[in-house]
Design a protein around this motif. Structure first.
Motif, short mmCIF file in Angstrom:
data_model
loop_
_atom_site.label_atom_id
_atom_site.label_comp_id
_atom_site.label_asym_id
_atom_site.label_seq_id
_atom_site.Cartn_x
_atom_site.Cartn_y
_atom_site.Cartn_z
N MET A 174 3.89 7.62 -3.80
CA MET A 174 2.47 7.25 -3.78
C MET A 174 2.32 5.88 -3.10
SD MET A 174 0.05 7.73 -7.09
CE MET A 174 0.63 9.36 -7.58
N PRO A 175 1.42 5.76 -2.17
CA PRO A 175 1.30 4.49 -1.44
C PRO A 175 0.67 3.40 -2.30
CG PRO A 175 -0.41 6.01 -0.73
CD PRO A 175 0.47 6.76 -1.70
N LEU A 176 0.99 2.21 -1.90
CA LEU A 176 0.45 1.04 -2.59
C LEU A 176 -0.68 0.48 -1.75
CD1 LEU A 176 1.22 -0.56 -5.17
CD2 LEU A 176 2.53 -2.07 -3.70
N TYR A 177 -1.84 0.41 -2.32
CA TYR A 177 -3.00 -0.11 -1.61
C TYR A 177 -3.32 -1.51 -2.09
CZ TYR A 177 -3.82 4.67 -0.10
OH TYR A 177 -3.69 5.91 0.45
N GLU A 178 -3.77 -2.31 -1.16
CA GLU A 178 -4.19 -3.66 -1.53
C GLU A 178 -5.70 -3.76 -1.33
OE1 GLU A 178 -2.08 -6.75 0.46
OE2 GLU A 178 -2.82 -8.26 -0.92
N PHE A 179 -6.33 -4.32 -2.34
CA PHE A 179 -7.78 -4.44 -2.30
C PHE A 179 -8.18 -5.88 -2.57
CE2 PHE A 179 -7.00 -0.11 -3.78
CZ PHE A 179 -7.84 0.63 -2.96
N ARG A 180 -9.36 -6.20 -2.11
CA ARG A 180 -9.98 -7.44 -2.52
C ARG A 180 -11.36 -7.11 -3.05
NH1 ARG A 180 -11.88 -12.11 1.47
NH2 ARG A 180 -13.54 -10.60 1.66
N CYS A 181 -11.65 -7.65 -4.22
CA CYS A 181 -12.93 -7.40 -4.85
C CYS A 181 -14.00 -8.24 -4.16
CB CYS A 181 -12.86 -7.76 -6.33
SG CYS A 181 -14.43 -7.56 -7.19
N LYS A 182 -15.07 -7.59 -3.74
CA LYS A 182 -16.15 -8.32 -3.08
C LYS A 182 -17.03 -9.04 -4.09
CE LYS A 182 -16.40 -5.28 0.93
NZ LYS A 182 -17.23 -4.30 1.66
N GLU A 183 -16.89 -8.69 -5.34
CA GLU A 183 -17.71 -9.31 -6.37
C GLU A 183 -17.12 -10.63 -6.84
OE1 GLU A 183 -20.66 -8.19 -7.24
OE2 GLU A 183 -20.49 -6.45 -5.93
N CYS A 184 -15.87 -10.61 -7.18
CA CYS A 184 -15.27 -11.81 -7.76
C CYS A 184 -14.16 -12.38 -6.90
CB CYS A 184 -14.75 -11.52 -9.18
SG CYS A 184 -13.28 -10.47 -9.22
N GLY A 185 -13.80 -11.68 -5.83
CA GLY A 185 -12.79 -12.21 -4.92
C GLY A 185 -11.37 -11.95 -5.37
N GLU A 186 -11.19 -11.23 -6.45
CA GLU A 186 -9.86 -10.90 -6.93
C GLU A 186 -9.11 -10.05 -5.91
OE1 GLU A 186 -8.57 -11.93 -9.68
OE2 GLU A 186 -6.88 -10.62 -10.11
N LYS A 187 -7.86 -10.41 -5.69
CA LYS A 187 -7.04 -9.64 -4.76
C LYS A 187 -5.93 -8.98 -5.57
CE LYS A 187 -4.72 -10.53 -0.37
NZ LYS A 187 -4.26 -11.61 0.51
N PHE A 188 -5.77 -7.69 -5.36
CA PHE A 188 -4.82 -6.97 -6.20
C PHE A 188 -4.31 -5.75 -5.46
CE2 PHE A 188 -7.74 -3.52 -7.24
CZ PHE A 188 -8.96 -4.11 -6.98
N THR A 189 -3.20 -5.24 -5.95
CA THR A 189 -2.66 -4.01 -5.38
C THR A 189 -2.69 -2.92 -6.43
OG1 THR A 189 -0.44 -4.70 -6.01
CG2 THR A 189 -1.14 -5.22 -3.78
N MET A 190 -2.89 -1.72 -5.98
CA MET A 190 -2.89 -0.58 -6.88
C MET A 190 -2.12 0.56 -6.23
SD MET A 190 -6.75 -0.47 -8.46
CE MET A 190 -6.30 0.36 -9.97
N ARG A 191 -1.36 1.24 -7.02
CA ARG A 191 -0.63 2.40 -6.55
C ARG A 191 -1.49 3.64 -6.85
NH1 ARG A 191 4.80 2.95 -5.31
NH2 ARG A 191 5.17 0.86 -6.06
N LEU A 192 -2.01 4.21 -5.81
CA LEU A 192 -2.98 5.27 -5.99
C LEU A 192 -2.69 6.41 -5.03
CD1 LEU A 192 -6.19 3.06 -5.94
CD2 LEU A 192 -5.27 4.17 -7.95
N SER A 193 -3.08 7.57 -5.43
CA SER A 193 -3.04 8.69 -4.50
C SER A 193 -4.22 8.56 -3.55
CB SER A 193 -3.12 10.02 -5.25
OG SER A 193 -4.41 10.21 -5.77
N TRP A 194 -4.17 9.35 -2.49
CA TRP A 194 -5.20 9.25 -1.46
C TRP A 194 -6.59 9.48 -2.03
CZ3 TRP A 194 -8.77 12.36 1.16
CH2 TRP A 194 -9.20 11.86 2.38
N GLN A 195 -6.71 10.42 -2.94
CA GLN A 195 -8.01 10.71 -3.52
C GLN A 195 -8.44 9.63 -4.50
OE1 GLN A 195 -5.42 12.82 -3.49
NE2 GLN A 195 -6.04 14.91 -3.12
N GLU A 196 -7.46 9.10 -5.21
CA GLU A 196 -7.78 8.14 -6.27
C GLU A 196 -8.26 6.81 -5.75
OE1 GLU A 196 -4.95 9.14 -10.08
OE2 GLU A 196 -4.06 8.15 -8.37
N LYS A 197 -7.93 6.51 -4.51
CA LYS A 197 -8.28 5.18 -4.04
C LYS A 197 -9.78 4.96 -3.95
CE LYS A 197 -7.66 5.76 0.96
NZ LYS A 197 -8.79 5.08 1.59
N ASP A 198 -10.54 6.05 -3.90
CA ASP A 198 -11.99 5.91 -3.91
C ASP A 198 -12.50 5.49 -5.29
OD1 ASP A 198 -12.30 6.58 -1.27
OD2 ASP A 198 -12.50 8.72 -1.68
N LYS A 199 -11.66 5.68 -6.28
CA LYS A 199 -12.09 5.38 -7.64
C LYS A 199 -11.54 4.06 -8.14
CE LYS A 199 -11.86 10.33 -8.57
NZ LYS A 199 -11.02 11.35 -9.20
#
Ligand code: ZN
Length: 65
Positions: free
Chosen positions: A1-26
């Motif tokens: 499962m790929p590891l995605y990196e996100f940045r929250c546009k609300e609070c600026g938090e930067k984090f990574t999540m291991r998600l399936s392709w479908q789950e990354k929308d959630k």
């Protein structure tokens, strides 16, 4: 499962999540729970792919800090 990196546009938090392709929308921010996330691509090398026409449906015109 790929590891995605996100940045929250609300609070600026930067984090990574291991998600399936479908789950990354959630994906939600672990800090504030917002779903307003910007997906970053650090750590994932995608050769020969351009940003245009990507599946990212983030609204344009959002401000970047
Ligand atoms: Zn947040």
């Amino acid at each position: 499962m790929p590891l995605y990196e996100f940045r929250c546009k609300e609070c600026g938090e930067k984090f990574t999540m291991r998600l399936s392709w479908q789950e990354k929308d959630k994906a939600v921010c672990p800090s504030c729970g917002a779903q307003n996330l910007q997906q970053l691509f650090t750590g994932i090398t995608i050769l020969g792919s351009s940003p245009k026409g990507s599946s990212c449906s983030a609204p344009s015109g959002s401000r970047f800090s």
